[in-house]
Design a protein around this motif. Structure first.
Motif, PDB file in Angstrom:
ATOM      1  N   ARG A 117       2.035  -5.970  -6.401  1.00  0.00           N
ATOM      2  CA  ARG A 117       1.096  -6.235  -5.471  1.00  0.00           C
ATOM      3  C   ARG A 117       0.045  -7.255  -5.960  1.00  0.00           C
ATOM      4  NH1 ARG A 117      -1.924  -4.100  -1.303  1.00  0.00           N
ATOM      5  NH2 ARG A 117      -4.137  -4.960  -1.143  1.00  0.00           N
ATOM      6  N   ALA A 118      -0.120  -7.413  -7.307  1.00  0.00           N
ATOM      7  CA  ALA A 118      -1.238  -8.280  -7.642  1.00  0.00           C
ATOM      8  C   ALA A 118      -0.599  -9.753  -7.645  1.00  0.00           C
ATOM      9  CB  ALA A 118      -1.431  -8.176  -9.242  1.00  0.00           C
ATOM     10  N   ALA A 161     -11.751 -13.850  -2.643  1.00  0.00           N
ATOM     11  CA  ALA A 161     -11.421 -12.231  -2.698  1.00  0.00           C
ATOM     12  C   ALA A 161     -10.115 -11.826  -2.932  1.00  0.00           C
ATOM     13  CB  ALA A 161     -11.667 -11.745  -1.050  1.00  0.00           C
ATOM     14  N   ARG A 162      -9.202 -12.604  -2.773  1.00  0.00           N
ATOM     15  CA  ARG A 162      -7.555 -12.247  -2.972  1.00  0.00           C
ATOM     16  C   ARG A 162      -7.458 -12.656  -4.467  1.00  0.00           C
ATOM     17  NH1 ARG A 162      -6.103  -8.781   0.632  1.00  0.00           N
ATOM     18  NH2 ARG A 162      -6.487  -9.462   2.830  1.00  0.00           N
ATOM     19  N   GLU A 203       1.698  -1.778  -9.200  1.00  0.00           N
ATOM     20  CA  GLU A 203       0.341  -2.537  -9.249  1.00  0.00           C
ATOM     21  C   GLU A 203       0.642  -4.055  -9.661  1.00  0.00           C
ATOM     22  OE1 GLU A 203      -3.387  -3.061  -8.905  1.00  0.00           O
ATOM     23  OE2 GLU A 203      -3.135  -0.937  -9.781  1.00  0.00           O
ATOM     24  N   MET A 228      -8.101  -8.340 -11.073  1.00  0.00           N
ATOM     25  CA  MET A 228      -8.204  -7.221 -11.539  1.00  0.00           C
ATOM     26  C   MET A 228      -6.946  -6.205 -11.666  1.00  0.00           C
ATOM     27  SD  MET A 228     -11.429  -6.896 -12.153  1.00  0.00           S
ATOM     28  CE  MET A 228     -11.614  -5.071 -12.305  1.00  0.00           C
ATOM     29  N   GLY A 229      -6.100  -6.633 -10.538  1.00  0.00           N
ATOM     30  CA  GLY A 229      -4.676  -5.807 -10.628  1.00  0.00           C
ATOM     31  C   GLY A 229      -3.923  -6.194 -11.940  1.00  0.00           C
ATOM     32  N   GLU A 251      -8.972  -9.811  -6.499  1.00  0.00           N
ATOM     33  CA  GLU A 251      -7.995  -8.603  -6.539  1.00  0.00           C
ATOM     34  C   GLU A 251      -7.009  -8.666  -7.415  1.00  0.00           C
ATOM     35  OE1 GLU A 251      -8.228  -5.609  -5.026  1.00  0.00           O
ATOM     36  OE2 GLU A 251     -10.293  -5.932  -4.370  1.00  0.00           O
ATOM     37  N   GLU A 284       0.797  -1.152   0.102  1.00  0.00           N
ATOM     38  CA  GLU A 284      -0.002  -0.078  -0.203  1.00  0.00           C
ATOM     39  C   GLU A 284       0.950   1.321  -0.075  1.00  0.00           C
ATOM     40  OE1 GLU A 284      -3.199   0.246  -0.168  1.00  0.00           O
ATOM     41  OE2 GLU A 284      -3.558  -1.994  -0.456  1.00  0.00           O
ATOM     42  N   GLU A 326      -1.030 -10.862  -4.163  1.00  0.00           N
ATOM     43  CA  GLU A 326      -2.442 -11.211  -4.189  1.00  0.00           C
ATOM     44  C   GLU A 326      -2.693 -12.632  -4.553  1.00  0.00           C
ATOM     45  OE1 GLU A 326      -4.675  -9.951  -2.313  1.00  0.00           O
ATOM     46  OE2 GLU A 326      -4.889  -7.626  -2.692  1.00  0.00           O
TER      47      GLU A 326
END
Length: 971
Positions: free
Chosen positions: A834-835, A856-857, A831, A863-864, A860, A826, A838
């Motif tokens: 982080r993806a 959920a992970r 991007e 989308m990333g 995410e 964060e 995830e």
């Protein structure tokens, strides 16, 4: 005119890119829809070979192939009759003006059963009546379409005859340097010395006939580099053999005009000359010349006729907006080389007296070419004019002025100094081989240590951009020794250059020795940490790169010395792992460079920012350096500014912006002759493509980077390319291959990769090792990576370290480590990284049956990856979601629409780029040039685009793209 049934062999196979692709597309079109092309190009370009290859490659139907016979072209319709007779169609040719209609009927009838290809070589040698008939038939074929293909060849050094004017033209492009080098290797059985081959390729300027003539001129000893090459390499005899036939029978007034035009262009370095100046000079020189005054110049493209009794302007010249230029540069060279020395001196004398500024560089150059021996006063005046900072002259004329000044200088020291100044301008103009030749000339006479030191300093810079970097380091070290007692500042610049060369080679000990303020270090550190996959010292000083503008000695102030010292101290502290000592001097370098408008100082600031890990400042200063380099028109600085900017974007996690800058950087590096810089841009492009999943593109750019890296000792570029290949494997799910490729690069040992790059590949290695069940191989390198992450120079490293520890941790500890890693992500803008965290966390959760959290992970992560265009990684996330029992959403990796504009979302980013270019009407060759890839890669992707979208033609693809733009679908 003779019928031709068996085309002869030709060197067209050395043109796998431009010509062959052009022919392939043309033949595809002719087989389907027919068409007409006028094939043109300068003398010796391969027009005949083009037609022969086309005739040999056409398999869809019969081929009529004829070539003009100049001795039999006067009788009306003789050419047309010969064509019909060679095709087995002895039709009576009417003399009432309807021969064109008869020919069109014959062509259409012959193509009724199968497509027909007609090749007419040297159509300008046909008689006028036959040309008119052929032009009429060609226009009819072009307008009506059908299955008749016409290829007509005509020389490019004269206007296309009016009978065939207006038809589509294919101009044969010069050979690329790679194709030209391949031709030389083939005809010499690979025995040619690389330096000789490079000089031959440069001298030929892509003309295959001239290149072969130059090879034939040299003896085996000269080809092998054992004897000196003749000067000039392309002399009057060689040029006459290639292009002399185009000058046969030129009237006396035209010959004078041609010589005056060639001489005038020689002084400016431009391909054109002021028409009024040429006319005045030709008259002064006693040459008979007729040319319209500048104000009477017609519009572009018109065939010009002079208002004098002498008749029309020579066909070999074009007059546009009051300026004359040769339609073929080769003819201009031949005109000048074949004129007698007396005529050349007379024309130069007249041109010098006709210029408004008698003390400007063009006038002084013309004066210099009228003398045959040493002229110290004129040489001094030339050198002073070339060094004038107020002059707007580009590097080319400055180089010519310094070179001529050196040739006229009797003093050895001053002569060497002027040759060095000429070499600096050659480097600025993007011609490293010429710079090295001029530096060799500077070495030919004895000179004082400061002069020799300046020459070696520049030689190091040339080799650093385009040569073995170990040789560059030795030149820099020699320069430092020669300059030590005369200029601490220049000696320091040489030391920074040596450090940069050692950096590129991966020689950490040599890099530290070069940066030592008072000689070699008493000891080396046990462990050294370095942060950035980018060159550092290359931007440390304009003198070190040979790009400083000309100016008087001692024009720099103490602040410049302080910046050099700060840069040196900061680099050395970073290499020693003492970031606490590096921050202050490097921050001063960054802050002092930010408000500057000099590209050299801005590049130095960008390098310091990368060392500090301040990617925001690096991106800002890199962008400003690029703007400043473009404003200054520096061919040498622009590729480097783009390199710094591309690396900064990669460090910031903006791989698509890095790709954009690297594509442009690759083009500029090629134009500037900087193969080492081009290798770094290839490495960046391979890294960016490895994220987007373009396997063919990764392999192509990595191979190109490795080819130069191995030849020139670029350990840094080689490590980056290998990392890109491994990351592509990892993205495609080939974890074992990725681990095997990365293991030698990141583990301790003799094969470990470049000291500034290997730790950046550690997260990929840890992930690959964990996925294939070999976590024990990664534990040692994770501890090394922890030291690197703790230095604070890489904003992504702390989160990556926590992810690595989670991959190797026991289940009870991994959960918390993944969450902490996501918290650290964060704090940064990356991007993609982080993806990746995830995705790995989602996989870990799913295998422990925590399906809701996993969904959920993984969502995410999906989308990333879609946001940053990482399609193979997104496919991994989508597969995990499906295995988790959820239908993945999004457009790029789920279930896109089977029809309509939504289909475009199924394409990869590179396929989208290619589809958009094709939809704009670009050929495959034009797409390849725009995207800095090979035509073969464009062919491969375009086939996949057609298959993925279910379209069968470029027209359908264009329609689909246009529909998507209208509906607002994402391209």
């Amino acid at each position: 005119m003779t019928g031709q049934t068996t085309p002869g062999s030709a060197p067209l196979r050395y043109r796998p890119g431009p010509a062959r692709q052009e022919i392939a597309e043309l033949l595809d079109g002719l087989r389907a829809d027919g068409g007409v092309r006028v094939v043109t190009g300068e003398p010796g370009c391969g027009r005949t070979a083009f037609l022969e290859f086309a005739a040999r490659s056409f398999r869809a139907g019969p081929v009529w192939h004829v070539r003009a016979d100049p001795a039999r072209t006067e009788q009306p319709h003789r050419g047309l009759r010969t064509l019909l007779r060679a095709a087995g169609r002895p039709v009576r040719v009417p003399g009432d003006g309807t021969a064109g209609e008869v020919l069109l009927d014959v062509l259409c009838a012959a193509a009724a059963a199968s497509p027909l290809l007609v090749c007419v070589d040297d159509v300008h040698l046909w008689d006028t009546a036959s040309r008119a008939a052929l032009g009429h038939a060609a226009a009819g074929v072009h307008a009506a379409g059908g299955r008749v293909g016409l290829l007509l060849s005509a020389p490019g050094h004269r206007p296309v005859d009016r009978e065939v004017a207006g038809l589509p033209v294919v101009r044969i492009a010069p050979l690329t340097p790679g194709d030209a080098a391949g031709l030389v290797d083939d005809v010499t059985d690979g025995t040619v010395d690389p330096a000789v081959r490079e000089e031959l390729v440069t001298e030929a300027e892509g003309n295959p006939a001239l290149l072969l003539a130059l090879v034939r001129r040299l003896s085996p000893a000269q080809l092998r580099g054992r004897r000196a090459l003749p000067r000039p390499l392309a002399d009057a005899e060689v040029l006459t053999a290639v292009a002399g036939g185009c000058l046969t029978g030129v009237p006396a007034d035209h010959a004078g005009l041609l010589l005056a035009t060639a001489a005038a262009a020689r002084a400016t370095g431009e391909p054109e000359a002021d028409a009024d100046l040429v006319r005045r000079a030709a008259e002064k020189a006693g040459e008979r010349a007729a040319v319209p005054a500048a104000e009477a110049a017609p519009s572009a493209g018109a065939r010009t006729r002079a208002p004098y009794a002498a008749g029309p302007l020579p066909e070999t010249l074009a007059l546009v907006d009051g300026r004359l230029r040769f339609r073929s540069a080769l003819l201009g060279r031949a005109v000048y080389a074949t004129a007698s020395p007396e005529r050349r001196r007379a024309v130069h004398h007249a041109l010098a007296g006709s210029l408004a500024d008698p003390h400007g560089v063009p006038a002084l150059l013309h004066r210099s070419w009228t003398v045959t021996g040493p002229a110290p006063a004129l040489a001094a005046e030339l050198a002073a004019a070339a060094a004038d900072p107020a002059s707007a002259l580009p590097p080319g004329p400055r180089r010519a002025a310094y070179t001529r000044a050196a040739e006229l200088t009797p003093d050895d020291a001053e002569r060497a100094h002027r040759y060095t100044a000429a070499a600096r301008q050659a480097l600025l103009a993007g011609d490293p081989p010429e710079a090295l030749r001029l530096l060799d000339a500077a070495r030919s006479r004895p000179a004082p240590a400061p002069v020799r030191g300046g020459a070696e300093l520049l030689r190091g810079a040339v080799l650093l951009a385009d040569g073995p970097v170990d040789d560059a380091r030795e030149s820099f070290l020699l320069a430092a020794g020669l300059l030590a007692g005369h200029s601490r500042e220049e000696a320091g610049a040489a030391g920074l250059g040596a450090a940069d060369a050692a950096w590129a080679a991966g020689d950490m000990a040599a890099c530290l020795r070069a940066l030592a303020p008072d000689g070699p270090l008493p000891h080396e550190p046990a462990r050294v940490l370095t942060p950035v996959p980018a060159p550092l010292a290359r931007a440390a000083d304009a003198s070190a790169t040979g790009t400083a503008p000309p100016g008087p000695t001692g024009s720099t102030g103490p602040s410049r010395s302080a910046l050099l010292r700060d840069h040196r101290d900061g680099m050395r502290a970073v290499l020693l792992g003492r970031f606490d000592l590096a921050a202050a001097p490097l921050r001063r370098v960054v802050e002092r460079g930010l408000p500057a408008d000099e590209p050299e100082r801005l590049l130095r600031s960008a390098a310091a920012a990368l060392l500090l890990g301040d990617v925001t400042a690096a991106r800002r200063t890199g962008a400003r350096a690029l703007a400043a380099a473009r404003t200054a028109g520096s061919a040498a600085l622009e590729p480097r500014a783009l390199e710094y900017l591309a690396y900064a974007e990669l460090r910031a996690g903006r791989h698509q912006l890095a790709r954009t800058h690297a594509e442009e950087g690759l083009r500029t590096a090629r134009r500037a002759g900087q193969r080492n810089t081009a290798a770094h841009h290839h490495a960046v492009l391979a890294l960016a493509a490895s994220i987007e999943g373009e396997r063919e593109l990764v392999a192509e750019h990595a191979t190109a980077a490795l080819r130069t890296a191995r030849r020139h000792g670029l350990a840094q570029a080689a490590t980056l390319a290998q990392w890109a290949l491994a990351r592509a494997d990892l993205g495609a799910g080939r974890s074992r291959e990725a681990a095997d490729r990365l293991g030698p690069l990141v583990r301790p040992g003799a094969r470990r990769g470049h000291f500034a790059v290997w730790m950046l590949a550690v997260p990929c290695f840890v992930e690959a090792s964990a996925l294939v069940g070999r976590p024990e191989q990664a534990r040692t390198v994770v501890e090394d990576f922890a030291l690197w992450a703790g230095c604070g120079a890489d904003p992504q490293a702390p989160a990556q370290l926590l992810r690595c520890r989670a991959l190797l941790a026991a289940p009870e500890a991994a959960d918390e480590l993944y969450l902490r890693a996501l918290d650290r992500h964060e704090e940064t803008a990356g991007e993609f990284e982080r993806a990746r965290t995830e995705l790995l966390y989602g996989k870990w959760l799913r295998r422990r049956r925590r399906l809701g959290e996993a969904r959920a992970r993984l969502g995410e992560a999906l989308m990333g990856f879609e946001r940053c265009g990482a399609h193979p990684w997104g496919q991994q996330a989508a597969a995990e979601l499906r295995a988790n029992g959820a239908a993945p959403g999004g457009t790029g990796t789920g279930h896109p629409s089977r029809s309509g504009p939504g289909r475009l979302s199924r394409l990869t980013p590179q396929q989208l780029r290619i589809a958009r270019c094709v939809a704009e009407g670009a050929t495959n060759r034009e797409v390849a040039l725009r995207l800095s890839v090979s035509t073969r890669t464009v062919d491969y992707h375009l086939r996949n685009v057609f298959a993925t979208l279910g379209v069968r033609s470029r027209v359908e693809l264009a329609r689909l793209v246009q529909q998507a733009e209208k509906t607002g679908a994402q391209l």
